[in-house]
Write an enzyme that holds these catalytic residues in place. Sequence first.
Site, PDB file in Angstrom:
ATOM      1  N   LEU A 188      -4.424  70.790  -9.995  1.00  0.00           N
ATOM      2  CA  LEU A 188      -3.201  71.368  -9.279  1.00  0.00           C
ATOM      3  C   LEU A 188      -1.485  71.117 -10.073  1.00  0.00           C
ATOM      4  O   LEU A 188      -1.250  69.528 -10.199  1.00  0.00           O
ATOM      5  CB  LEU A 188      -3.051  71.929  -7.734  1.00  0.00           C
ATOM      6  CG  LEU A 188      -1.509  72.647  -6.955  1.00  0.00           C
ATOM      7  CD1 LEU A 188      -2.326  73.750  -7.183  1.00  0.00           C
ATOM      8  CD2 LEU A 188      -2.090  72.491  -5.946  1.00  0.00           C
ATOM      9  N   HIS A 189      -1.222  71.360 -10.713  1.00  0.00           N
ATOM     10  CA  HIS A 189       0.199  70.618 -10.913  1.00  0.00           C
ATOM     11  C   HIS A 189       1.230  72.573 -11.787  1.00  0.00           C
ATOM     12  O   HIS A 189       1.998  71.411 -11.750  1.00  0.00           O
ATOM     13  CB  HIS A 189      -0.579  70.052 -12.645  1.00  0.00           C
ATOM     14  CG  HIS A 189      -0.313  70.993 -13.643  1.00  0.00           C
ATOM     15  ND1 HIS A 189      -1.898  72.189 -13.930  1.00  0.00           N
ATOM     16  CD2 HIS A 189      -0.041  71.638 -14.624  1.00  0.00           C
ATOM     17  CE1 HIS A 189      -1.572  71.946 -14.788  1.00  0.00           C
ATOM     18  NE2 HIS A 189      -0.219  72.008 -15.194  1.00  0.00           N
ATOM     19  N   ARG A 190       1.168  73.656 -11.671  1.00  0.00           N
ATOM     20  CA  ARG A 190       2.026  74.542 -11.509  1.00  0.00           C
ATOM     21  C   ARG A 190       3.080  74.569 -11.073  1.00  0.00           C
ATOM     22  O   ARG A 190       2.780  74.695  -9.859  1.00  0.00           O
ATOM     23  CB  ARG A 190       1.293  75.415 -12.105  1.00  0.00           C
ATOM     24  CG  ARG A 190       0.031  75.844 -12.961  1.00  0.00           C
ATOM     25  CD  ARG A 190       0.745  76.801 -14.063  1.00  0.00           C
ATOM     26  NE  ARG A 190      -0.792  76.636 -15.224  1.00  0.00           N
ATOM     27  CZ  ARG A 190      -0.479  76.311 -16.182  1.00  0.00           C
ATOM     28  NH1 ARG A 190       1.698  75.918 -16.363  1.00  0.00           N
ATOM     29  NH2 ARG A 190      -1.514  76.724 -17.489  1.00  0.00           N
ATOM     30  N   ARG A 238       2.911  64.721 -10.311  1.00  0.00           N
ATOM     31  CA  ARG A 238       4.149  66.373 -10.237  1.00  0.00           C
ATOM     32  C   ARG A 238       4.201  66.553  -8.221  1.00  0.00           C
ATOM     33  O   ARG A 238       4.505  66.689  -7.926  1.00  0.00           O
ATOM     34  CB  ARG A 238       4.214  67.400 -11.048  1.00  0.00           C
ATOM     35  CG  ARG A 238       5.843  68.247  -9.833  1.00  0.00           C
ATOM     36  CD  ARG A 238       5.912  69.510 -10.869  1.00  0.00           C
ATOM     37  NE  ARG A 238       4.611  69.487 -11.986  1.00  0.00           N
ATOM     38  CZ  ARG A 238       4.759  70.402 -13.074  1.00  0.00           C
ATOM     39  NH1 ARG A 238       6.350  71.171 -13.095  1.00  0.00           N
ATOM     40  NH2 ARG A 238       4.309  70.790 -13.962  1.00  0.00           N
TER      41      ARG A 238
END
Length: 380
Positions: free
Chosen positions: A223-225, A258
């Site tokens: 997950l990174h968006r 992030r």
Amino acid sequence: MNIVTIIGARPQFIKAAVVSRNIHQHNLEASPGNQIVEYIVHTGQHYDSNMSDVFFEEMDLPKPDVFLGIHQLSHGAMTGRMLEDIENVLLSEKPDAVLVYGDTNSTLAGALASVKLHIPVVHVEAGLRSFNRKMPEEHNRVLTDHVSNLLFCPTQTAVRNLENEGIKSKSDQPYRYPQIHLVGDVMYDASLFYAKQADIKATVGQRIITDTLHGKPFALFTLHRAENTDSIETLTSIIRAIESLSEKMPVVWPAHPRTLSKIKEFSISITKKNIFQIPPVGYFDMIALLDHCKIVLTDSGGLQKEAFYFKKNCITLRKETEWIELAEHGFNKIAGTEVNDIQFSFQQMMEQKPDFSLNLYGDGNAGKKIVSILAKNVKE
Ligand code: UDP
């Protein structure tokens, strides 16, 4: 021919490794007058060793000629500083073309710097669209495509997207008019090429598979968006869904920096023991994890396709995807970010057995085709 390549983020290192390897191969066979000399600019958008260095080491990507060190800024500040610094590089290097990849701020800054100096822009992975203008990646793609001279598309859908926006191949003079080429996906090339070495070279991923999970089936999660990580509600919802799935199957999670920093900022608790959160892994480890997992849950564009390349069903934790052919053929379920929807999609995709023999992304020679077209279009 001299080209400047602009890279800065993880998926760009992987894509550029494919093209650079093919440039090297081309130069071994080409006459001295037809050699391609590549000058690599690393903007610094991703800079941690496990988000950047590891890919240069593992994938034999030539070391950057210059590292701009631009990161952790707002979109405008980051893109602006990159634009200024890349312009200086281009003024001194005077390349025949600038090669940009994908959809990051580095892509857009590279394209803008080049077009303003009248240097032809070559975009690898052109034409992808989510049609979600809230995604920073969508602006980067659209704007880059509209200033590019050579547009290398991974899919027929991407070609159609460009044509729908009025970008059409107009002549055989790519440096004056745009020229669109359907070449396939460079990441397919990468997965074929590096998979041969992954079982020997994977370390962290391999250890988890054998020592921790003892070969048990597991789900691979990433997950990174920004659209998912920057909203406390969305991030919490996804984490809760993953926690609930982990009661059915262990979840291996190479966590993006992030996402981790947002989890900390929002004080989101993760209590389930069956979630194996690890730092971002290198490409060989990722291939090992993809090869051995049961199912993939992700918001990554690259991983959606890699799940398909390694014959795994995928659940996309977004409301839309650029790789729509995967969803259309039942390889991918666009689940969104609500707990119930993710749980339902998990149940559904665990039972679904699509035919993975379908060819959606070319023949594994996208890199070779790109370099051969580049070489033919050196200069007018
Ligand atoms: N990847 C990796 N290690 C990780 C997570 C991802 O090597 O810990 C690889 C993944 O296999 C894919 C690429 O990075 O090839 C995708 O990058 P990312 O998800 O950051 O970006 P996107 O594809 O969404 O643009």
